[in-house]
Design a protein around this motif. Structure first.
Motif, PDB file in Angstrom:
ATOM      1  N   ASN A   1       0.870  -1.150   0.109  1.00 37.77           N
ATOM      2  CA  ASN A   1       0.020  -0.015   0.084  1.00 37.77           C
ATOM      3  C   ASN A   1       0.877   1.209  -0.029  1.00 37.77           C
ATOM      4  OD1 ASN A   1      -2.249  -1.502   0.342  1.00 37.77           O
ATOM      5  ND2 ASN A   1      -2.105  -1.566   2.584  1.00 37.77           N
ATOM      6  N   LYS A   2       0.621   2.206  -0.801  1.00 35.53           N
ATOM      7  CA  LYS A   2       1.298   3.469  -0.994  1.00 35.53           C
ATOM      8  C   LYS A   2       0.506   4.700  -1.295  1.00 35.53           C
ATOM      9  CE  LYS A   2       5.852   4.767  -2.515  1.00 35.53           C
ATOM     10  NZ  LYS A   2       6.874   4.416  -3.412  1.00 35.53           N
ATOM     11  N   ASN A   3       0.589   5.509  -0.420  1.00 42.10           N
ATOM     12  CA  ASN A   3      -0.091   6.825  -0.673  1.00 42.10           C
ATOM     13  C   ASN A   3       0.788   8.052  -1.226  1.00 42.10           C
ATOM     14  OD1 ASN A   3      -2.317   5.539   0.444  1.00 42.10           O
ATOM     15  ND2 ASN A   3      -1.530   6.132   2.536  1.00 42.10           N
ATOM     16  N   TYR A   4       0.266   8.812  -2.302  1.00 41.76           N
ATOM     17  CA  TYR A   4       1.081   9.790  -2.823  1.00 41.76           C
ATOM     18  C   TYR A   4       0.534  11.145  -3.014  1.00 41.76           C
ATOM     19  CZ  TYR A   4       3.166   5.560  -5.201  1.00 41.76           C
ATOM     20  OH  TYR A   4       3.604   4.435  -5.697  1.00 41.76           O
ATOM     21  N   VAL A   5       1.255  11.850  -3.104  1.00 41.06           N
ATOM     22  CA  VAL A   5       0.774  13.338  -3.327  1.00 41.06           C
ATOM     23  C   VAL A   5       1.505  13.829  -4.426  1.00 41.06           C
ATOM     24  CG1 VAL A   5       1.033  15.772  -2.406  1.00 41.06           C
ATOM     25  CG2 VAL A   5       0.365  13.935  -0.889  1.00 41.06           C
ATOM     26  N   PHE A   6       0.731  14.383  -5.425  1.00 42.87           N
ATOM     27  CA  PHE A   6       1.229  15.098  -6.835  1.00 42.87           C
ATOM     28  C   PHE A   6       0.604  16.345  -6.961  1.00 42.87           C
ATOM     29  CE2 PHE A   6       1.577  16.120 -11.162  1.00 42.87           C
ATOM     30  CZ  PHE A   6       2.933  15.554 -11.667  1.00 42.87           C
ATOM     31  N   ILE A   7       1.397  17.511  -6.470  1.00 45.85           N
ATOM     32  CA  ILE A   7       0.702  18.472  -6.301  1.00 45.85           C
ATOM     33  C   ILE A   7       1.578  19.899  -6.894  1.00 45.85           C
ATOM     34  CG2 ILE A   7       1.230  19.212  -4.054  1.00 45.85           C
ATOM     35  CD1 ILE A   7      -1.990  19.966  -3.896  1.00 45.85           C
ATOM     36  N   ALA A   8       1.189  20.947  -7.409  1.00 47.08           N
ATOM     37  CA  ALA A   8       1.749  22.103  -7.594  1.00 47.08           C
ATOM     38  C   ALA A   8       1.696  23.165  -6.499  1.00 47.08           C
ATOM     39  CB  ALA A   8       1.371  22.860  -9.126  1.00 47.08           C
ATOM     40  N   LYS A   9       2.722  24.061  -6.356  1.00 37.90           N
ATOM     41  CA  LYS A   9       2.502  25.243  -5.454  1.00 37.90           C
ATOM     42  C   LYS A   9       3.376  26.051  -5.915  1.00 37.90           C
ATOM     43  CE  LYS A   9       6.519  23.312  -2.709  1.00 37.90           C
ATOM     44  NZ  LYS A   9       7.184  24.513  -2.889  1.00 37.90           N
TER      45      LYS A   9
ATOM     46  N   TRP B   1      -2.976  31.162 -11.713  1.00 37.51           N
ATOM     47  CA  TRP B   1      -1.542  31.402 -11.748  1.00 37.51           C
ATOM     48  C   TRP B   1      -0.680  30.175 -12.221  1.00 37.51           C
ATOM     49  CZ3 TRP B   1       0.978  28.541  -8.248  1.00 37.51           C
ATOM     50  CH2 TRP B   1       0.216  27.894  -7.040  1.00 37.51           C
ATOM     51  N   LEU B   2      -1.449  28.838 -12.021  1.00 39.24           N
ATOM     52  CA  LEU B   2      -0.629  27.682 -12.397  1.00 39.24           C
ATOM     53  C   LEU B   2      -0.585  27.413 -13.964  1.00 39.24           C
ATOM     54  CD1 LEU B   2      -2.704  25.064 -10.175  1.00 39.24           C
ATOM     55  CD2 LEU B   2      -0.453  25.787  -9.695  1.00 39.24           C
ATOM     56  N   GLU B   3      -1.549  28.071 -14.611  1.00 40.26           N
ATOM     57  CA  GLU B   3      -1.268  28.052 -15.865  1.00 40.26           C
ATOM     58  C   GLU B   3      -0.680  29.277 -16.628  1.00 40.26           C
ATOM     59  OE1 GLU B   3      -4.957  27.192 -17.996  1.00 40.26           O
ATOM     60  OE2 GLU B   3      -5.030  25.028 -17.110  1.00 40.26           O
ATOM     61  N   ASN B   4      -0.871  30.433 -15.835  1.00 42.70           N
ATOM     62  CA  ASN B   4      -0.325  31.637 -16.584  1.00 42.70           C
ATOM     63  C   ASN B   4       0.890  31.925 -16.063  1.00 42.70           C
ATOM     64  OD1 ASN B   4      -2.937  31.996 -17.470  1.00 42.70           O
ATOM     65  ND2 ASN B   4      -3.758  33.060 -15.739  1.00 42.70           N
ATOM     66  N   THR B   5       1.846  31.362 -15.084  1.00 45.20           N
ATOM     67  CA  THR B   5       3.011  31.667 -14.646  1.00 45.20           C
ATOM     68  C   THR B   5       4.069  31.420 -15.765  1.00 45.20           C
ATOM     69  OG1 THR B   5       2.321  31.378 -12.559  1.00 45.20           O
ATOM     70  CG2 THR B   5       4.716  31.317 -12.712  1.00 45.20           C
ATOM     71  N   VAL B   6       4.144  30.172 -16.164  1.00 44.52           N
ATOM     72  CA  VAL B   6       5.078  29.777 -17.043  1.00 44.52           C
ATOM     73  C   VAL B   6       4.574  29.411 -18.385  1.00 44.52           C
ATOM     74  CG1 VAL B   6       6.908  28.202 -17.601  1.00 44.52           C
ATOM     75  CG2 VAL B   6       6.827  29.014 -15.428  1.00 44.52           C
TER      76      VAL B   6
ATOM     77  N   THR C   1       5.647  20.049  -7.247  1.00 44.20           N
ATOM     78  CA  THR C   1       5.992  20.970  -8.672  1.00 44.20           C
ATOM     79  C   THR C   1       6.122  22.591  -8.078  1.00 44.20           C
ATOM     80  OG1 THR C   1       5.169  19.221  -9.842  1.00 44.20           O
ATOM     81  CG2 THR C   1       5.312  21.370 -10.926  1.00 44.20           C
ATOM     82  N   THR C   2       6.973  23.160  -8.010  1.00 46.94           N
ATOM     83  CA  THR C   2       7.026  24.375  -7.914  1.00 46.94           C
ATOM     84  C   THR C   2       7.054  25.382  -8.964  1.00 46.94           C
ATOM     85  OG1 THR C   2       8.162  23.881  -5.786  1.00 46.94           O
ATOM     86  CG2 THR C   2       8.297  26.087  -6.299  1.00 46.94           C
ATOM     87  N   LEU C   3       6.203  26.389  -9.017  1.00 43.80           N
ATOM     88  CA  LEU C   3       6.206  27.411  -9.751  1.00 43.80           C
ATOM     89  C   LEU C   3       7.030  28.648  -9.514  1.00 43.80           C
ATOM     90  CD1 LEU C   3       3.718  25.659 -10.724  1.00 43.80           C
ATOM     91  CD2 LEU C   3       3.049  27.329 -11.921  1.00 43.80           C
ATOM     92  N   PRO C   4       7.455  29.362 -10.247  1.00 43.31           N
ATOM     93  CA  PRO C   4       8.412  30.486  -9.951  1.00 43.31           C
ATOM     94  C   PRO C   4       7.588  31.739  -9.775  1.00 43.31           C
ATOM     95  CG  PRO C   4       8.830  30.330 -11.958  1.00 43.31           C
ATOM     96  CD  PRO C   4       7.781  29.057 -11.679  1.00 43.31           C
ATOM     97  N   ILE C   5       6.579  31.670  -8.619  1.00 45.67           N
ATOM     98  CA  ILE C   5       5.908  32.910  -8.375  1.00 45.67           C
ATOM     99  C   ILE C   5       5.507  33.008  -6.815  1.00 45.67           C
ATOM    100  CG2 ILE C   5       3.758  31.403  -8.898  1.00 45.67           C
ATOM    101  CD1 ILE C   5       2.293  34.006  -9.762  1.00 45.67           C
ATOM    102  N   LEU C   6       5.643  34.202  -6.501  1.00 36.58           N
ATOM    103  CA  LEU C   6       5.184  34.293  -4.872  1.00 36.58           C
ATOM    104  C   LEU C   6       3.557  34.965  -5.253  1.00 36.58           C
ATOM    105  CD1 LEU C   6       8.283  36.120  -3.568  1.00 36.58           C
ATOM    106  CD2 LEU C   6       7.493  33.925  -2.996  1.00 36.58           C
ATOM    107  N   ILE C   7       2.680  34.313  -4.407  1.00 42.93           N
ATOM    108  CA  ILE C   7       1.279  34.689  -4.435  1.00 42.93           C
ATOM    109  C   ILE C   7       0.935  35.313  -3.399  1.00 42.93           C
ATOM    110  CG2 ILE C   7       0.504  33.191  -6.287  1.00 42.93           C
ATOM    111  CD1 ILE C   7      -0.820  31.450  -4.613  1.00 42.93           C
ATOM    112  N   GLY C   8       1.731  35.404  -2.218  1.00 39.68           N
ATOM    113  CA  GLY C   8       1.528  36.292  -1.094  1.00 39.68           C
ATOM    114  C   GLY C   8       0.241  35.742  -0.102  1.00 39.68           C
ATOM    115  N   GLY C   9      -0.340  34.626  -0.252  1.00 40.08           N
ATOM    116  CA  GLY C   9      -1.544  34.182   0.616  1.00 40.08           C
ATOM    117  C   GLY C   9      -2.222  33.111  -0.045  1.00 40.08           C
TER     118      GLY C   9
END
Length: 180
Positions: free
Chosen positions: A3-11, A26-31, A137-145
């Motif tokens: 059994n294995k539990n995964y996280v696949f997420i952008a931040k 912002w996930l689609e508009n940053t890069v 997955t880290t996008l090069p943006i600071l969204i501030g909150g």
């Protein structure tokens, strides 16, 4: 079967998965991604048996007004949702209980590789030490909150860094496995 539990997420760089209004544009508009590269998602999803997502994530997916995007069983974990909306009952099942109860229930049904998705859901599974691997997955943006990916934990958790990849010369993706 293991059994294995995964996280696949952008931040964002500052650790948020949605902005202060719950937006994710912002996930689609940053890069720019003119070729529509999947950033590893297709390879990842091929090793998954089922998806557990929280109500907020489920409602966000419904707001896209697209055909149902998942080809795997989807379980929505919610304490407040009473029933799955008409038109989605063939794709989605509502589950209730603590994360460990949900995982036990799904493992008994033959689902052993679970994709855990959504901020509160990921946080709840981490609090019960139920995440085995995280692909962040880290996008090069600071969204501030907004909606943070991580929250308080009862104890520190150690992870092994497995690999890093760079996509589109701007987005980094790091894979971590839980050190037990």
């Amino acid at each position: 079967m293991e059994n294995k539990n995964y996280v696949f997420i952008a931040k964002s760089l500052d650790g948020y998965i949605a902005d202060i209004n719950g937006g994710i544009d912002w996930l689609e508009n940053t890069v720019p991604n003119p070729a529509g590269k999947d950033l590893g998602y297709v390879d990842f999803i091929h090793k998954i048996d089922a998806i557990i997502m929280g109500r907020t994530t489920f409602e966000k997916v419904l707001s896209f007004n697209i055909p149902w995007p998942y080809h795997l069983p989807v379980f929505v974990a919610s304490h407040t949702l009473k029933k799955i909306p008409v038109g989605y009952t063939e794709h989605v099942e509502l589950v209730k209980g603590a994360p460990n109860e949900i995982v036990t229930q799904l493992n008994k049904q033959g689902y052993h590789k679970l994709y855990i998705d959504g901020g509160n859901t990921v946080q709840g599974f981490l609090k019960e030490d139920l995440i085995d691997e995280m692909i962040l997955t880290t996008l090069p943006i600071l969204i501030g909150g907004g909606t943070p990916l991580f929250s308080e934990l009862p104890n520190p958790m150690l992870f092994n860094h497995v690999k890093s990849e760079v996509f589109l010369n701007a987005i980094t993706q790091d894979t971590y496995t839980r050190k037990r």
